[in-house]
Design a protein around this motif. Sequence first.
Motif, mmCIF file in Angstrom:
data_model
loop_
_atom_site.group_PDB
_atom_site.id
_atom_site.type_symbol
_atom_site.label_atom_id
_atom_site.label_comp_id
_atom_site.label_asym_id
_atom_site.label_seq_id
_atom_site.Cartn_x
_atom_site.Cartn_y
_atom_site.Cartn_z
ATOM 1 N N ARG A 195 0.187 18.704 -17.980
ATOM 2 C CA ARG A 195 -0.921 19.352 -18.678
ATOM 3 C C ARG A 195 -0.708 20.843 -18.879
ATOM 4 N NH1 ARG A 195 -6.842 16.888 -17.244
ATOM 5 N NH2 ARG A 195 -6.377 14.701 -17.720
ATOM 6 N N SER A 196 0.280 21.415 -18.238
ATOM 7 C CA SER A 196 0.550 22.841 -18.419
ATOM 8 C C SER A 196 1.299 23.147 -19.708
ATOM 9 C CB SER A 196 1.347 23.366 -17.213
ATOM 10 O OG SER A 196 2.621 22.724 -17.132
ATOM 11 N N GLN A 197 1.770 22.120 -20.416
ATOM 12 C CA GLN A 197 2.480 22.348 -21.673
ATOM 13 C C GLN A 197 1.482 22.706 -22.786
ATOM 14 O OE1 GLN A 197 5.153 19.130 -22.569
ATOM 15 N NE2 GLN A 197 5.921 18.959 -20.466
ATOM 16 N N ASP A 198 2.004 23.440 -23.822
ATOM 17 C CA ASP A 198 1.129 23.967 -24.866
ATOM 18 C C ASP A 198 1.032 23.087 -26.099
ATOM 19 O OD1 ASP A 198 0.611 26.153 -23.298
ATOM 20 O OD2 ASP A 198 2.256 27.340 -24.131
ATOM 21 N N SER A 199 1.989 22.236 -26.357
ATOM 22 C CA SER A 199 1.977 21.455 -27.597
ATOM 23 C C SER A 199 0.847 20.423 -27.570
ATOM 24 C CB SER A 199 3.323 20.755 -27.785
ATOM 25 O OG SER A 199 3.545 19.820 -26.745
ATOM 26 N N TRP A 241 0.830 -1.209 0.000
ATOM 27 C CA TRP A 241 0.000 0.000 0.000
ATOM 28 C C TRP A 241 0.856 1.247 0.000
ATOM 29 C CZ3 TRP A 241 -0.422 4.325 2.921
ATOM 30 C CH2 TRP A 241 -1.561 5.116 2.727
ATOM 31 N N TRP A 242 1.907 1.254 0.789
ATOM 32 C CA TRP A 242 2.751 2.457 0.913
ATOM 33 C C TRP A 242 3.412 2.779 -0.423
ATOM 34 C CZ3 TRP A 242 6.751 3.195 5.453
ATOM 35 C CH2 TRP A 242 7.087 4.548 5.544
ATOM 36 N N VAL A 243 3.931 1.767 -1.098
ATOM 37 C CA VAL A 243 4.583 1.998 -2.393
ATOM 38 C C VAL A 243 3.560 2.509 -3.408
ATOM 39 C CG1 VAL A 243 5.753 0.874 -4.327
ATOM 40 C CG2 VAL A 243 6.419 0.320 -1.974
ATOM 41 N N THR A 244 2.388 1.889 -3.450
ATOM 42 C CA THR A 244 1.354 2.323 -4.399
ATOM 43 C C THR A 244 0.884 3.742 -4.097
ATOM 44 O OG1 THR A 244 0.633 0.018 -4.501
ATOM 45 C CG2 THR A 244 -0.815 1.659 -5.487
ATOM 46 N N TRP A 245 0.743 4.057 -2.816
ATOM 47 C CA TRP A 245 0.326 5.405 -2.426
ATOM 48 C C TRP A 245 1.355 6.449 -2.830
ATOM 49 C CZ3 TRP A 245 -3.290 8.664 -1.200
ATOM 50 C CH2 TRP A 245 -2.998 9.819 -0.483
ATOM 51 N N ALA A 246 2.627 6.185 -2.607
ATOM 52 C CA ALA A 246 3.675 7.132 -2.992
ATOM 53 C C ALA A 246 3.729 7.305 -4.509
ATOM 54 C CB ALA A 246 5.019 6.661 -2.452
ATOM 55 N N VAL A 247 3.602 6.214 -5.250
ATOM 56 C CA VAL A 247 3.598 6.304 -6.710
ATOM 57 C C VAL A 247 2.401 7.109 -7.185
ATOM 58 C CG1 VAL A 247 3.356 4.951 -8.821
ATOM 59 C CG2 VAL A 247 4.918 4.190 -7.034
ATOM 60 N N SER A 248 1.252 6.931 -6.554
ATOM 61 C CA SER A 248 0.065 7.687 -6.937
ATOM 62 C C SER A 248 0.256 9.180 -6.716
ATOM 63 C CB SER A 248 -1.138 7.187 -6.128
ATOM 64 O OG SER A 248 -2.278 7.983 -6.376
ATOM 65 N N GLY A 249 0.853 9.554 -5.591
ATOM 66 C CA GLY A 249 1.096 10.975 -5.341
ATOM 67 C C GLY A 249 2.059 11.589 -6.334
ATOM 68 N N VAL A 250 3.126 10.872 -6.648
ATOM 69 C CA VAL A 250 4.097 11.385 -7.619
ATOM 70 C C VAL A 250 3.459 11.506 -8.997
ATOM 71 C CG1 VAL A 250 6.270 10.877 -8.784
ATOM 72 C CG2 VAL A 250 6.062 10.514 -6.309
ATOM 73 N N MET A 251 2.655 10.512 -9.392
ATOM 74 C CA MET A 251 2.002 10.570 -10.703
ATOM 75 C C MET A 251 1.000 11.713 -10.788
ATOM 76 S SD MET A 251 1.351 6.537 -11.603
ATOM 77 C CE MET A 251 0.653 6.948 -13.200
ATOM 78 N N LEU A 252 0.332 12.024 -9.690
ATOM 79 C CA LEU A 252 -0.608 13.155 -9.698
ATOM 80 C C LEU A 252 0.132 14.472 -9.929
ATOM 81 C CD1 LEU A 252 -3.424 14.322 -9.279
ATOM 82 C CD2 LEU A 252 -2.966 14.333 -6.808
ATOM 83 N N ILE A 253 1.255 14.642 -9.275
ATOM 84 C CA ILE A 253 2.035 15.876 -9.459
ATOM 85 C C ILE A 253 2.564 15.976 -10.885
ATOM 86 C CG2 ILE A 253 4.104 17.117 -8.704
ATOM 87 C CD1 ILE A 253 3.697 15.879 -5.940
ATOM 88 N N VAL A 254 3.082 14.876 -11.406
ATOM 89 C CA VAL A 254 3.605 14.877 -12.778
ATOM 90 C C VAL A 254 2.482 15.150 -13.776
ATOM 91 C CG1 VAL A 254 4.690 13.439 -14.543
ATOM 92 C CG2 VAL A 254 5.533 13.387 -12.189
ATOM 93 N N SER A 255 1.296 14.590 -13.546
ATOM 94 C CA SER A 255 0.171 14.812 -14.457
ATOM 95 C C SER A 255 -0.252 16.272 -14.495
ATOM 96 C CB SER A 255 -1.013 13.931 -14.038
ATOM 97 O OG SER A 255 -2.124 14.157 -14.869
ATOM 98 N N LEU A 256 -0.264 16.940 -13.336
ATOM 99 C CA LEU A 256 -0.622 18.360 -13.297
ATOM 100 C C LEU A 256 0.413 19.210 -14.023
ATOM 101 C CD1 LEU A 256 -1.929 18.649 -9.614
ATOM 102 C CD2 LEU A 256 -3.273 18.533 -11.733
ATOM 103 N N VAL A 257 1.677 18.876 -13.852
ATOM 104 C CA VAL A 257 2.734 19.639 -14.541
ATOM 105 C C VAL A 257 2.692 19.374 -16.035
ATOM 106 C CG1 VAL A 257 5.239 19.923 -14.734
ATOM 107 C CG2 VAL A 257 4.177 19.696 -12.474
#
Length: 300
Positions: free
Chosen positions: A246-250, A228-244
Amino acid sequence: MSVQVCVRCASRWPVTGAPARWCPGCRGALMSPIRPGKVEPRAGRNFRWVARRPGGAPTPTVPRAAVDDRTPAYRETPRWGLSDPRPAEDAMPQTRTERLAELAPTLLGATIVLFGLAAVAELLRYGLLLHNRNALVSPTVLAVSDALVFTMGVLAPLVAFAAASASVAWLLGARRAAWHRVGREDPRSAAAVAFGCLVPVVNLVWPGVFLGELATADHRIASLVRVWWVTWAVSGVMLIVSLVWRSQDSLQARANGVLFAVLTNLVAAAVAALTLMLTRRVDGLDLGGRPRSHTRWVVA
């Protein structure tokens, strides 16, 4: 006149008709009839010798014990019985935290469904982007896709936050019960647990620590806590990367961001599913909420 002697009380009874089998006084077996002057019994008769004191009186007849066959009576209505239910113990009123903890399985199940639908919505949008490379997309289809993505994008995080709050309430009760079984009190305060689990960025680390301490008191969930801990940490990192991302213009970057959002939603659904498994495992239940049946292995 012939007499019969009782083998139990040695009383003598005259034979007036057919020989009797049982002593009228003590219900013992009667010996065969003999004459009073005859000393030597014939062979095969059921005699036994009874020692008497010389010149003493014959053994008195033992009266038969009276049997009390009256119906039992009670001074008051009996309060016992085989089918009487046990008196219900006075249940303590539930606190607000306990009532919130009971909603955790339901909210976690709703979170799994909503994040699964969010992943489907993002996947449909990615398919529309691929279709739009060669042909125009119908405005109606595009509006439905946008509405589905927006609705799932709002509902899933809201229900996930409610499920997280209920899971924190469950964690407080589980930690309290686990430490109570080993004769200790929870070293963490409720405020510290809530802060470490609900504050962003901080909650990438502390929930695993709190669950790890729970696994120390309950070794059945140690491996599941690590997953659970590994999956939770991966989920948090993926959420941050996904938000960043989507800010690109291409256009290609946005298309890749949609596909990455699909994976992010699936990982979030997996976190909710693992959390539900963890709560059920600690409570001794299966995923359906039924008591788990323990397998006993024997040497064949």
